[in-house]
Design an enzyme around this catalytic site. Structure first.
Site, PDB file in Angstrom:
ATOM      1  N   VAL A  53       0.831  -1.195   0.000  1.00 34.10           N
ATOM      2  CA  VAL A  53       0.000   0.000   0.000  1.00 34.10           C
ATOM      3  C   VAL A  53       0.879   1.263   0.000  1.00 34.10           C
ATOM      4  O   VAL A  53       0.405   2.361  -0.243  1.00 34.10           O
ATOM      5  CB  VAL A  53      -0.962  -0.035   1.217  1.00 34.10           C
ATOM      6  N   LYS A  54       2.154   1.106   0.252  1.00 36.96           N
ATOM      7  CA  LYS A  54       3.074   2.244   0.381  1.00 36.96           C
ATOM      8  C   LYS A  54       3.587   2.775  -0.962  1.00 36.96           C
ATOM      9  O   LYS A  54       4.378   3.693  -0.999  1.00 36.96           O
ATOM     10  CB  LYS A  54       4.247   1.850   1.267  1.00 36.96           C
ATOM     11  N   ASP A  55       3.143   2.223  -2.069  1.00 39.43           N
ATOM     12  CA  ASP A  55       3.615   2.668  -3.382  1.00 39.43           C
ATOM     13  C   ASP A  55       3.326   4.140  -3.633  1.00 39.43           C
ATOM     14  O   ASP A  55       4.175   4.876  -4.120  1.00 39.43           O
ATOM     15  CB  ASP A  55       2.971   1.847  -4.502  1.00 39.43           C
TER      16      ASP A  55
END
Length: 69
Positions: A53-55
């Site tokens: 989710v950190k993209d």
């Protein structure tokens, strides 16, 4: 970008084009809901380019650093 989520036939021209386009999956069959039930979707985060989710925050941090030199 000629892009698409997995299974939709869209091809991205860059890995960066895939960030922020997390595929969604309908969960109707897995939840045993009545037919008139609300639509339930799940985001498939592991299909993001970095598998996380950190993209989005990652690319935002890189772009900010490039702007600021």
């Amino acid at each position: 970008m000629a892009a698409s989520a997995a299974g939709t036939g869209i091809v991205a021209s860059s890995l960066l084009d895939l960030i922020g386009n997390t595929p969604l999956v309908r969960l109707g069959r897995t939840l045993d809901l009545p037919e008139a039930a609300p639509l339930v979707l799940a985001k498939v985060e592991y299909l993001n380019p970095g598998g996380s989710v950190k993209d989005r925050i990652g690319i935002a941090m890189i772009e900010a650093a490039e702007r600021e030199g």
